[in-house]
Design an enzyme around this catalytic site. Structure first.
Site, PDB file in Angstrom:
ATOM      1  N   GLY A  20       0.813  -1.218   0.000  1.00  0.00           N
ATOM      2  CA  GLY A  20       0.000   0.000   0.000  1.00  0.00           C
ATOM      3  C   GLY A  20       0.838   1.256   0.000  1.00  0.00           C
ATOM      4  N   THR A  23       0.045   5.484  -1.558  1.00  0.00           N
ATOM      5  CA  THR A  23      -0.724   6.581  -0.969  1.00  0.00           C
ATOM      6  C   THR A  23      -0.558   6.578   0.542  1.00  0.00           C
ATOM      7  OG1 THR A  23      -2.706   5.196  -0.734  1.00  0.00           O
ATOM      8  CG2 THR A  23      -2.505   6.478  -2.775  1.00  0.00           C
ATOM      9  N   GLY A  26       1.495   4.445   3.742  1.00  0.00           N
ATOM     10  CA  GLY A  26       2.424   3.578   3.029  1.00  0.00           C
ATOM     11  C   GLY A  26       3.444   4.356   2.237  1.00  0.00           C
ATOM     12  N   SER A 147      -4.880  -1.163  14.518  1.00  0.00           N
ATOM     13  CA  SER A 147      -5.829  -0.058  14.688  1.00  0.00           C
ATOM     14  C   SER A 147      -6.425  -0.136  16.081  1.00  0.00           C
ATOM     15  CB  SER A 147      -6.950  -0.142  13.652  1.00  0.00           C
ATOM     16  OG  SER A 147      -8.039   0.703  14.007  1.00  0.00           O
ATOM     17  N   TYR A 175     -14.174  -4.373   9.543  1.00  0.00           N
ATOM     18  CA  TYR A 175     -12.845  -3.767   9.641  1.00  0.00           C
ATOM     19  C   TYR A 175     -12.264  -4.003  11.039  1.00  0.00           C
ATOM     20  CZ  TYR A 175      -9.252  -0.123   9.782  1.00  0.00           C
ATOM     21  OH  TYR A 175      -8.061   0.554   9.924  1.00  0.00           O
TER      22      TYR A 175
END
Length: 292
Positions: A20, A23, A26, A147, A175
């Site tokens: 990733g 953007t 990353g 997260s 998620y």
């Protein structure tokens, strides 16, 4: 996209792989490792769209050894293809940053019959890590993007893999489930690699202004851009914990930890010795076995 003529020999030197990397965080992580002189592989879902960022990294760091290699984490056969290319071209991997993530707005199954977000955020990184471990050794570092939402995660088997959750589709809940899974994978892999010299840690970026937090509701996203994004972390600040885990000398040897704001957080025995940790590992192994 950059290509290298190998003349029958593998590329030498220190190697970093960032998923990733085109953007957001990353990109910041790729730029940081390139600035330290690593041969940097930007593992991207959309290689052509990442070319401008690759050029930016080269220009800002002075390191020309920055390359884009495409990867689709929602297709385990493509993860295997990517790993095979890395093995054919490099004899080592020093840094692996499992950064890529997604929140799908609808229910989609991958070619492996895995819910899309679960594959990109968890199963794909799991397989990629397992496949690249033979190229790692003393001093190699693996960092998984976690997260703060892990504490809301729930692992309902077997629905976690096929639907994301037991009840109906809800992208935020799925998620959260994937972030619990990648956190448990971090702790379990660190235990299994104890004594190998390979470290495995989780980086929690807190709240970061990237496209992943978009709700895809025009009015809500418009108001968020005005009132919410200015007060949360920039991608560079959000990536800082991961970058330090990848590069800082005082992080050498640190393993099996969950980190936020450059500090180790005590997530408690509930997660370090989670009752479903081994089952998660065993079920994931069953899914990826044919690609190993």
């Amino acid at each position: 996209m950059k290509s290298n003529e190998l003349s029958g020999s593998k590329i030498a030197g220190r190697v970093a792989i960032i998923t990733g990397a085109g953007t957001g965080m990353g990109f910041e992580e790729a730029k940081a490792v390139a600035a330290k002189g690593y041969y940097t592989v930007m593992a991207c879902h959309h290689p052509a769209e990442a070319e401008a960022r690759r050029q930016e990294i080269i220009r800002e760091t002075g390191n020309a050894n920055v390359e884009i290699i495409g990867i689709e984490l929602a297709d385990l056969s493509d993860v295997r293809r990517f790993a095979d290319e890395i093995k054919a071209r490099f004899d080592r991997v020093d840094l692996l940053m499992n950064n890529a993530g997604t929140i799908q707005t609808g229910f989609h199954l991958t070619p492996d019959n895995i819910e899309h977000t679960v594959s990109v955020n968890y199963v794909g990184p799991y397989l990629l890590t397992r496949l690249l471990l033979p190229l790692m050794g003393e001093g190699s570092r693996i960092v998984n993007m976690a997260s703060l939402t892990y504490w809301m995660g729930r692992l309902d088997f077997p629905e976690f893999f096929t639907r994301g959750r037991k009840r109906g589709f809800h992208r935020i809940h799925i998620y959260c489930n994937t972030k619990l899974a990648i956190t448990l994978f971090t702790f379990q892999l660190a235990k299994l690699l104890k004594g190998s010299g390979i470290t495995v840690n989780a980086a929690d970026p807190w709240m970061v202004s990237t496209n992943i937090i978009r709700m895809h509701i025009p009015v809500v996203d418009f108001l968020a851009d005005i009132f919410f994004r200015p007060v949360i972390y920039t991608p560079r600040k959000g990536a800082d914990t991961a970058i330090r885990l990848l590069l800082d000398e005082d992080k050498a040897g640190q393993t099996g930890t969950y980190n936020r704001s450059n500090r180790i957080l005590d997530v408690g025995e509930k997660y370090f010795h989670h009752r479903q940790m081994q089952e998660l590992w065993d079920r994931t192994e069953e899914i990826v076995r044919k690609y190993l």
